[in-house]
Design an enzyme around this catalytic site. Structure first.
Site, PDB file in Angstrom:
ATOM      1  N   ASN A  42       0.864  -1.185   0.000  1.00  0.00           N
ATOM      2  CA  ASN A  42       0.000   0.000   0.000  1.00  0.00           C
ATOM      3  C   ASN A  42       0.902   1.237   0.000  1.00  0.00           C
ATOM      4  O   ASN A  42       1.517   1.550   1.004  1.00  0.00           O
ATOM      5  CB  ASN A  42      -0.882  -0.054   1.259  1.00  0.00           C
ATOM      6  CG  ASN A  42      -1.705   1.203   1.451  1.00  0.00           C
ATOM      7  OD1 ASN A  42      -1.791   2.049   0.568  1.00  0.00           O
ATOM      8  ND2 ASN A  42      -2.325   1.321   2.623  1.00  0.00           N
ATOM      9  N   LYS A  95       0.053   4.266  -0.223  1.00  0.00           N
ATOM     10  CA  LYS A  95      -0.591   5.447   0.394  1.00  0.00           C
ATOM     11  C   LYS A  95      -0.380   6.682  -0.483  1.00  0.00           C
ATOM     12  O   LYS A  95      -0.317   6.563  -1.703  1.00  0.00           O
ATOM     13  CB  LYS A  95      -0.065   5.629   1.831  1.00  0.00           C
ATOM     14  CG  LYS A  95      -0.193   4.346   2.652  1.00  0.00           C
ATOM     15  CD  LYS A  95      -0.004   4.539   4.120  1.00  0.00           C
ATOM     16  CE  LYS A  95      -0.161   3.186   4.806  1.00  0.00           C
ATOM     17  NZ  LYS A  95      -0.037   3.284   6.267  1.00  0.00           N
ATOM     18  N   HIS A 135      -9.394   0.928   4.978  1.00  0.00           N
ATOM     19  CA  HIS A 135      -8.113   1.129   5.671  1.00  0.00           C
ATOM     20  C   HIS A 135      -8.346   2.053   6.866  1.00  0.00           C
ATOM     21  O   HIS A 135      -9.161   2.977   6.790  1.00  0.00           O
ATOM     22  CB  HIS A 135      -7.085   1.735   4.706  1.00  0.00           C
ATOM     23  CG  HIS A 135      -5.714   1.754   5.288  1.00  0.00           C
ATOM     24  ND1 HIS A 135      -5.324   2.715   6.193  1.00  0.00           N
ATOM     25  CD2 HIS A 135      -4.663   0.911   5.143  1.00  0.00           C
ATOM     26  CE1 HIS A 135      -4.073   2.448   6.567  1.00  0.00           C
ATOM     27  NE2 HIS A 135      -3.654   1.367   5.948  1.00  0.00           N
ATOM     28  N   GLU A 138      -6.830   4.478   7.981  1.00  0.00           N
ATOM     29  CA  GLU A 138      -6.676   5.917   7.699  1.00  0.00           C
ATOM     30  C   GLU A 138      -7.929   6.469   7.036  1.00  0.00           C
ATOM     31  O   GLU A 138      -8.314   7.618   7.277  1.00  0.00           O
ATOM     32  CB  GLU A 138      -5.421   6.136   6.838  1.00  0.00           C
ATOM     33  CG  GLU A 138      -4.155   5.929   7.673  1.00  0.00           C
ATOM     34  CD  GLU A 138      -2.954   5.402   6.897  1.00  0.00           C
ATOM     35  OE1 GLU A 138      -2.915   5.508   5.662  1.00  0.00           O
ATOM     36  OE2 GLU A 138      -2.028   4.866   7.553  1.00  0.00           O
ATOM     37  N   GLU A 160      -5.191  -5.122  10.628  1.00  0.00           N
ATOM     38  CA  GLU A 160      -4.157  -4.113  10.851  1.00  0.00           C
ATOM     39  C   GLU A 160      -4.453  -3.350  12.137  1.00  0.00           C
ATOM     40  O   GLU A 160      -5.243  -2.405  12.132  1.00  0.00           O
ATOM     41  CB  GLU A 160      -4.145  -3.109   9.685  1.00  0.00           C
ATOM     42  CG  GLU A 160      -3.906  -3.725   8.340  1.00  0.00           C
ATOM     43  CD  GLU A 160      -3.378  -2.696   7.341  1.00  0.00           C
ATOM     44  OE1 GLU A 160      -2.254  -2.872   6.883  1.00  0.00           O
ATOM     45  OE2 GLU A 160      -4.089  -1.722   7.072  1.00  0.00           O
ATOM     46  N   GLY A 199       2.471   2.202  10.782  1.00  0.00           N
ATOM     47  CA  GLY A 199       3.394   3.319  10.608  1.00  0.00           C
ATOM     48  C   GLY A 199       4.105   3.730  11.891  1.00  0.00           C
ATOM     49  O   GLY A 199       4.787   4.755  11.933  1.00  0.00           O
ATOM     50  N   SER A 257       3.524  -2.193  10.354  1.00  0.00           N
ATOM     51  CA  SER A 257       4.980  -2.261  10.544  1.00  0.00           C
ATOM     52  C   SER A 257       5.560  -3.640  10.236  1.00  0.00           C
ATOM     53  O   SER A 257       6.486  -4.087  10.902  1.00  0.00           O
ATOM     54  CB  SER A 257       5.365  -1.793  11.953  1.00  0.00           C
ATOM     55  OG  SER A 257       4.917  -0.462  12.165  1.00  0.00           O
TER      56      SER A 257
HETATM   57  P1  PGA Z   1       2.902   0.202   7.713  1.00  0.00           P
HETATM   58  O1  PGA Z   1       1.432   0.381   7.078  1.00  0.00           O
HETATM   59  O2  PGA Z   1       3.448  -1.058   7.110  1.00  0.00           O
HETATM   60  O3  PGA Z   1       3.661   1.426   7.275  1.00  0.00           O
HETATM   61  O4  PGA Z   1       2.719   0.120   9.174  1.00  0.00           O
HETATM   62  C1  PGA Z   1       0.598  -0.707   6.877  1.00  0.00           C
HETATM   63  C2  PGA Z   1      -0.709  -0.235   6.283  1.00  0.00           C
HETATM   64  O5  PGA Z   1      -1.188   0.824   6.650  1.00  0.00           O
HETATM   65  O6  PGA Z   1      -1.293  -0.924   5.428  1.00  0.00           O
END
Ligand code: PGA
Length: 252
Positions: A10, A12, A97, A99, A169, A175, A215
């Site tokens: 992803n 983003k 997601h 976010e 997640e 992140g 992560s």
């Molecule tokens: P990250 O994000 O690997 O940077 O923690 C995962 C995601 O949001 O899909």
């Protein structure tokens, strides 16, 4: 039935046209040198670069959008439809997601509509779920997971449910550099599979791919993917470096 192993990146709101093309090319080259037959690789670049990234795929990976409108077409300024994605060669769409849930107010009810629309349009939804830090600390995380699954997915027919990929997640791990331990992730994945079994049946539960995200990186992917109910990963930060991303793919 053997369920699919999947590693999805992803991106983003990162890259521009040039760096998106370079990243896709580098991943494609790395997969050419070191192919994987057992893992389905998916790249989810930003909307404007979907066509470009799909163009360099050469069947080494599939392409996913990061979001999609629940509407068919019409007066929805700024929105992107399933049909538009289809016409670019997109096969998957990430929905829900954390976010999108946190910053754009996406609810389980809205996501039920988006999932339905994706399936009707022959796009595979990668439906994301996961609890916040408070919800984990107050021990409500399993209830949150149940709600996110049941409202958005459990009205689907058995056949349609069979088309969905689920990504767990935990919001506190996205992140942040803080990864769920393999045991924490496995606990939730096993719970998700149990809920699917109770709602549908064992065959459906065993066939559903459950990805972990938060992560996930080359250093911890192997341990996470070794868990019985973890069938791959949804990768954010580490998906922006071809080397790291392909190392994660080869962790299986
Ligand atoms: P990250 O994000 O690997 O940077 O923690 C995962 C995601 O949001 O899909």
């Amino acid at each position: 039935m053997q369920r699919k192993k999947i590693v999805a990146g992803n991106w983003k709101m990162n890259t521009n046209l040039e760096s998106a093309r370079t990243l896709a090319n580098n991943i494609s080259k790395a997969l050419e040198q070191n192919p994987t037959e057992t893992v389905d690789v998916i790249l989810a670049p930003p909307f404007p670069f979907l066509g470009t990234v799909a163009g360099v795929a050469e069947e080494k990976y599939a392409v996913a959008a990061q979001n999609m409108s629940q509407h068919e077409a019409g007066a929805y300024t700024g929105e992107i439809s399933a049909d538009m994605l289809q016409s670019l060669g997109v096969q998957y769409v990430i929905l829900g997601h954390s976010e999108r849930r946190a910053y754009y107010g996406e609810t389980n009810e809205l996501l039920a509509e988006k999932v339905q629309k994706a399936i009707e349009s022959d796009l595979v939804p990668i439906y994301c779920i996961g609890e916040s830090l408070e919800e984990r600390k107050s021990n409500q995380y399993l209830a949150v997971i149940e709600q996110q699954l049941s409202v958005a997915l459990f009205d689907l027919s058995e056949e349609d449910f069979g088309k969905v990929v689920i990504a767990y997640e935990p919001v506190w791990a996205i992140g942040t550099g803080e990864t769920a331990t393999p045991e924490q992730a496995q606990e939730v994945h096993a719970y998700i599979r149990k809920l699917i079994q109770e709602k549908y049946n064992e065959t459906v539960a065993e066939a559903t791919s459950l990805l972990y995200g938060g992560s996930c990186k080359p250093g911890n992917a192997k341990e996470l993917f070794a868990q019985e109910d973890i069938d791959g990963g949804l990768i954010g930060g580490a998906a922006l470096k071809a080397e790291d991303f392909t190392a994660i793919i080869h962790s299986f």
